[in-house]
Design a protein around this motif. Structure first.
Motif, PDB file in Angstrom:
ATOM      1  N   LEU A   1       0.834  -1.199   0.000  1.00 39.03           N
ATOM      2  CA  LEU A   1       0.000   0.000   0.000  1.00 39.03           C
ATOM      3  C   LEU A   1       0.873   1.255   0.000  1.00 39.03           C
ATOM      4  CD1 LEU A   1      -2.542  -1.209   2.715  1.00 39.03           C
ATOM      5  CD2 LEU A   1      -2.712  -1.487   0.235  1.00 39.03           C
ATOM      6  N   ASP A   2       0.292   2.371  -0.422  1.00 41.16           N
ATOM      7  CA  ASP A   2       1.080   3.596  -0.586  1.00 41.16           C
ATOM      8  C   ASP A   2       0.640   4.749   0.303  1.00 41.16           C
ATOM      9  OD1 ASP A   2       2.703   2.508  -2.657  1.00 41.16           O
ATOM     10  OD2 ASP A   2       1.091   2.874  -4.094  1.00 41.16           O
ATOM     11  N   ASN A   3      -0.258   4.500   1.235  1.00 45.05           N
ATOM     12  CA  ASN A   3      -0.852   5.627   1.960  1.00 45.05           C
ATOM     13  C   ASN A   3      -0.639   5.610   3.461  1.00 45.05           C
ATOM     14  OD1 ASN A   3      -2.534   3.282   2.022  1.00 45.05           O
ATOM     15  ND2 ASN A   3      -4.196   4.539   2.800  1.00 45.05           N
ATOM     16  N   PHE A   4       0.051   4.589   3.998  1.00 50.24           N
ATOM     17  CA  PHE A   4       0.217   4.516   5.444  1.00 50.24           C
ATOM     18  C   PHE A   4       1.256   5.525   5.902  1.00 50.24           C
ATOM     19  CE2 PHE A   4      -2.261   0.796   4.982  1.00 50.24           C
ATOM     20  CZ  PHE A   4      -2.775   0.490   6.227  1.00 50.24           C
ATOM     21  N   ILE A   5       0.881   6.350   6.873  1.00 48.31           N
ATOM     22  CA  ILE A   5       1.793   7.358   7.399  1.00 48.31           C
ATOM     23  C   ILE A   5       2.226   7.034   8.825  1.00 48.31           C
ATOM     24  CG2 ILE A   5       0.840   9.159   5.919  1.00 48.31           C
ATOM     25  CD1 ILE A   5      -0.662  10.207   8.420  1.00 48.31           C
ATOM     26  N   GLY A   6       1.770   5.912   9.340  1.00 48.80           N
ATOM     27  CA  GLY A   6       2.148   5.509  10.685  1.00 48.80           C
ATOM     28  C   GLY A   6       1.703   4.095  10.987  1.00 48.80           C
ATOM     29  N   ILE A   7       2.359   3.476  11.959  1.00 49.60           N
ATOM     30  CA  ILE A   7       2.023   2.124  12.417  1.00 49.60           C
ATOM     31  C   ILE A   7       2.045   2.145  13.934  1.00 49.60           C
ATOM     32  CG2 ILE A   7       2.724  -0.306  12.477  1.00 49.60           C
ATOM     33  CD1 ILE A   7       4.133   0.190   9.767  1.00 49.60           C
ATOM     34  N   ASP A   8       0.912   1.837  14.543  1.00 52.24           N
ATOM     35  CA  ASP A   8       0.812   1.803  15.998  1.00 52.24           C
ATOM     36  C   ASP A   8       0.594   0.370  16.474  1.00 52.24           C
ATOM     37  OD1 ASP A   8       1.045   4.546  16.129  1.00 52.24           O
ATOM     38  OD2 ASP A   8      -1.113   4.908  16.305  1.00 52.24           O
ATOM     39  N   ILE A   9       1.525  -0.126  17.275  1.00 51.81           N
ATOM     40  CA  ILE A   9       1.343  -1.419  17.939  1.00 51.81           C
ATOM     41  C   ILE A   9       0.684  -1.141  19.283  1.00 51.81           C
ATOM     42  CG2 ILE A   9       2.470  -3.523  18.756  1.00 51.81           C
ATOM     43  CD1 ILE A   9       2.867  -2.987  15.777  1.00 51.81           C
ATOM     44  N   LEU A  10      -0.513  -1.675  19.480  1.00 46.03           N
ATOM     45  CA  LEU A  10      -1.251  -1.457  20.719  1.00 46.03           C
ATOM     46  C   LEU A  10      -1.228  -2.736  21.547  1.00 46.03           C
ATOM     47  CD1 LEU A  10      -4.356   0.406  19.219  1.00 46.03           C
ATOM     48  CD2 LEU A  10      -2.208   1.382  20.042  1.00 46.03           C
ATOM     49  N   PRO A  11      -0.490  -2.766  22.641  1.00 46.60           N
ATOM     50  CA  PRO A  11      -0.438  -3.981  23.458  1.00 46.60           C
ATOM     51  C   PRO A  11      -1.817  -4.318  24.022  1.00 46.60           C
ATOM     52  CG  PRO A  11       1.348  -2.463  24.045  1.00 46.60           C
ATOM     53  CD  PRO A  11       0.404  -1.707  23.164  1.00 46.60           C
ATOM     54  N   TYR A  12      -2.212  -5.556  23.844  1.00 47.02           N
ATOM     55  CA  TYR A  12      -3.456  -6.045  24.452  1.00 47.02           C
ATOM     56  C   TYR A  12      -3.423  -5.825  25.956  1.00 47.02           C
ATOM     57  CZ  TYR A  12      -6.416  -9.684  26.605  1.00 47.02           C
ATOM     58  OH  TYR A  12      -7.307 -10.363  27.392  1.00 47.02           O
ATOM     59  N   HIS A  13      -4.574  -5.399  26.502  1.00 43.66           N
ATOM     60  CA  HIS A  13      -4.662  -5.250  27.953  1.00 43.66           C
ATOM     61  C   HIS A  13      -5.948  -5.911  28.456  1.00 43.66           C
ATOM     62  CE1 HIS A  13      -7.821  -2.181  27.819  1.00 43.66           C
ATOM     63  NE2 HIS A  13      -7.141  -1.565  26.854  1.00 43.66           N
ATOM     64  N   THR A  14      -5.964  -6.180  29.737  1.00 48.40           N
ATOM     65  CA  THR A  14      -7.074  -6.935  30.335  1.00 48.40           C
ATOM     66  C   THR A  14      -8.059  -6.038  31.079  1.00 48.40           C
ATOM     67  OG1 THR A  14      -5.744  -7.342  32.325  1.00 48.40           O
ATOM     68  CG2 THR A  14      -5.639  -9.001  30.577  1.00 48.40           C
ATOM     69  N   LYS A  15      -7.921  -4.737  30.935  1.00 46.10           N
ATOM     70  CA  LYS A  15      -8.778  -3.826  31.709  1.00 46.10           C
ATOM     71  C   LYS A  15     -10.253  -3.935  31.315  1.00 46.10           C
ATOM     72  CE  LYS A  15      -5.037  -0.438  32.287  1.00 46.10           C
ATOM     73  NZ  LYS A  15      -4.047  -1.158  31.451  1.00 46.10           N
ATOM     74  N   GLY A  16     -10.517  -4.390  30.085  1.00 43.35           N
ATOM     75  CA  GLY A  16     -11.901  -4.465  29.640  1.00 43.35           C
ATOM     76  C   GLY A  16     -12.676  -5.654  30.172  1.00 43.35           C
ATOM     77  N   ILE A  17     -11.991  -6.608  30.818  1.00 37.87           N
ATOM     78  CA  ILE A  17     -12.669  -7.805  31.301  1.00 37.87           C
ATOM     79  C   ILE A  17     -13.782  -7.450  32.281  1.00 37.87           C
ATOM     80  CG2 ILE A  17     -12.367  -9.961  32.600  1.00 37.87           C
ATOM     81  CD1 ILE A  17      -9.576 -10.190  31.456  1.00 37.87           C
ATOM     82  N   MET A  18     -13.557  -6.407  33.064  1.00 42.16           N
ATOM     83  CA  MET A  18     -14.551  -6.010  34.066  1.00 42.16           C
ATOM     84  C   MET A  18     -15.901  -5.691  33.427  1.00 42.16           C
ATOM     85  SD  MET A  18     -14.297  -2.912  36.864  1.00 42.16           S
ATOM     86  CE  MET A  18     -12.740  -3.571  37.443  1.00 42.16           C
ATOM     87  N   LYS A  19     -15.885  -5.086  32.228  1.00 46.58           N
ATOM     88  CA  LYS A  19     -17.148  -4.771  31.560  1.00 46.58           C
ATOM     89  C   LYS A  19     -17.905  -6.042  31.203  1.00 46.58           C
ATOM     90  CE  LYS A  19     -15.847  -0.291  29.582  1.00 46.58           C
ATOM     91  NZ  LYS A  19     -15.731   0.521  28.346  1.00 46.58           N
ATOM     92  N   TRP A  20     -17.171  -7.053  30.728  1.00 43.55           N
ATOM     93  CA  TRP A  20     -17.813  -8.326  30.413  1.00 43.55           C
ATOM     94  C   TRP A  20     -18.410  -8.933  31.685  1.00 43.55           C
ATOM     95  CZ3 TRP A  20     -17.326 -11.175  25.552  1.00 43.55           C
ATOM     96  CH2 TRP A  20     -16.647 -10.458  24.564  1.00 43.55           C
ATOM     97  N   ASP A  21     -17.640  -8.901  32.760  1.00 45.24           N
ATOM     98  CA  ASP A  21     -18.112  -9.458  34.032  1.00 45.24           C
ATOM     99  C   ASP A  21     -19.362  -8.719  34.503  1.00 45.24           C
ATOM    100  OD1 ASP A  21     -16.049 -11.283  34.054  1.00 45.24           O
ATOM    101  OD2 ASP A  21     -14.777 -10.107  35.402  1.00 45.24           O
ATOM    102  N   ASN A  22     -19.344  -7.396  34.408  1.00 48.32           N
ATOM    103  CA  ASN A  22     -20.487  -6.599  34.870  1.00 48.32           C
ATOM    104  C   ASN A  22     -21.745  -6.861  34.050  1.00 48.32           C
ATOM    105  OD1 ASN A  22     -18.937  -5.417  36.858  1.00 48.32           O
ATOM    106  ND2 ASN A  22     -18.486  -3.566  35.678  1.00 48.32           N
TER     107      ASN A  22
END
Length: 253
Positions: free
Chosen positions: A197-218
Motif C-alpha cells: 500500500l502507498d498511503n500509510f503514514i504511521g504504524i501503531d502497535i497497541l499492546p493487548y490489555h485486560t482492563k476491559g474484562i470487568m465490563k464483560w463481568d459486569n
C-alpha cells in the motif's frame, strides 16, 4: 455555509471524550458511536455492541458541543470511533461533511467491519470528507480473524486497498495479542500486506490489555480470553521490529 439538512441528521452516540490525546494528531474531540457488527473476543468496549438507542444527537448538537472546546483543538480536530463508526455511515458522512464546512480536521477510527464492494459509493462519499483514517487490522489470517472477531477480514483488506487507491492518509492500528496474532508468521504477512500500500503514514502497535474484562463481568458475559496474558515488552519490541523497520513511511518522515 451551514446546510440545515446535514445539521438535522441524527446519530446514536455511546459516549464523548472531549480531550482525546491518542486518537489522531493533537488534542481531539472523540465521538464514540453505538453499535458494532464485529464480535471481537478481546473487545474492551463490550457495551458498544448493541444497536439499541443510547443517546441520540444531531450533527448540529455535536458540532455545537465541539465548539465549546474548539480553542484547545488548534492542532487537533474531530475523531469518530465506536463501536464501529461506519455502522452509521449516513450520519457519519453528514457529520464529516459539515465538519469540513467548518474547517475541522476529521479522523475516522474504524475496523471497516461494514465495508463491502456493494457499498462502495457510500464509502467513497464518506472518504471525500475524511482527512485521516486509523485502520484497525485485527488479524491478517482470514480463518484466525473469523475465530477472533466472528467475521472474515477480506472486506477489511479491500477497504485498506481502497484507502490506498484514494491516497487517504492512514495509520495502521494493530492490537498485539500473545499467541493469537503475535507470531512472526502473522506479523510478517501483515508487513507484506502494508508494504503493498502507498498511503500509510504511521504504524501503531497497541499492546493487548485486560482492563476491559470487568465490563464483560459486569454484563454477566463470559470472557473467552481470560487466560491470554498481556504482551511482554520484548514481544512488543519484536512486533515493532517486524512491522516498522525500514518501512517506507519511516524514511519519509
Amino acid at each position: 455555509m451551514k446546510d440545515s439538512n446535514l445539521l438535522e441528521v441524527v446519530g446514536n452516540v455511546h459516549s464523548i471524550e472531549t480531550f482525546g490525546a491518542f486518537d489522531g494528531p493533537g488534542l481531539r474531540y472523540v465521538l464514540f458511536l453505538q453499535g458494532c457488527p464485529l464480535r471481537c473476543k478481546f473487545c474492551h468496549n463490550r457495551d458498544t455492541w448493541g444497536t439499541e438507542d443510547n443517546k441520540l444527537m444531531t450533527v448540529e448538537e455535536i458540532l455545537n458541543d465541539y465548539n465549546k472546546y474548539r480553542a484547545f483543538y488548534k492542532k487537533g480536530g474531530l475523531t469518530v470511533s465506536g463501536g464501529e463508526a461506519t455502522l452509521q455511515i449516513g450520519f457519519l458522512t453528514a457529520l464529516f461533511k459539515e465538519a469540513k464546512n467548518r474547517n475541522i480536521h476529521t479522523c475516522l477510527d474504524t475496523s471497516a467491519g461494514t465495508f463491502s464492494e456493494a457499498r462502495l459509493p457510500e464509502f467513497e462519499e464518506l472518504l471525500k470528507y475524511t482527512d485521516l483514517v486509523l485502520l484497525d487490522i485485527k488479524h491478517i489470517d482470514d480463518e484466525r480473524h473469523k475465530w477472533l472477531t466472528g467475521a472474515s477480514n477480506k472486506n477489511i483488506l479491500k477497504f485498506a486497498r481502497l484507502l490506498s487507491d484514494k491516497k487517504i492518509p492512514t495509520i495502521l492500528r494493530h492490537i498485539l495479542l500473545p499467541q493469537i496474532n503475535s507470531q512472526d508468521v502473522y506479523l510478517e504477512r501483515l508487513r507484506t500486506f502494508i508494504d503493498s500500500l502507498d498511503n500509510f503514514i504511521g504504524i501503531d502497535i497497541l499492546p493487548y490489555h485486560t482492563k476491559g474484562i470487568m465490563k464483560w463481568d459486569n454484563m454477566g458475559i463470559e470472557y473467552e480470553l481470560k487466560d491470554t496474558p498481556e504482551p511482554t515488552k520484548e514481544e512488543v519490541l519484536r512486533a515493532e521490529h517486524i512491522l516498522k523497520d525500514d518501512y517506507k513511511y519511516m524514511k519519509l518522515n
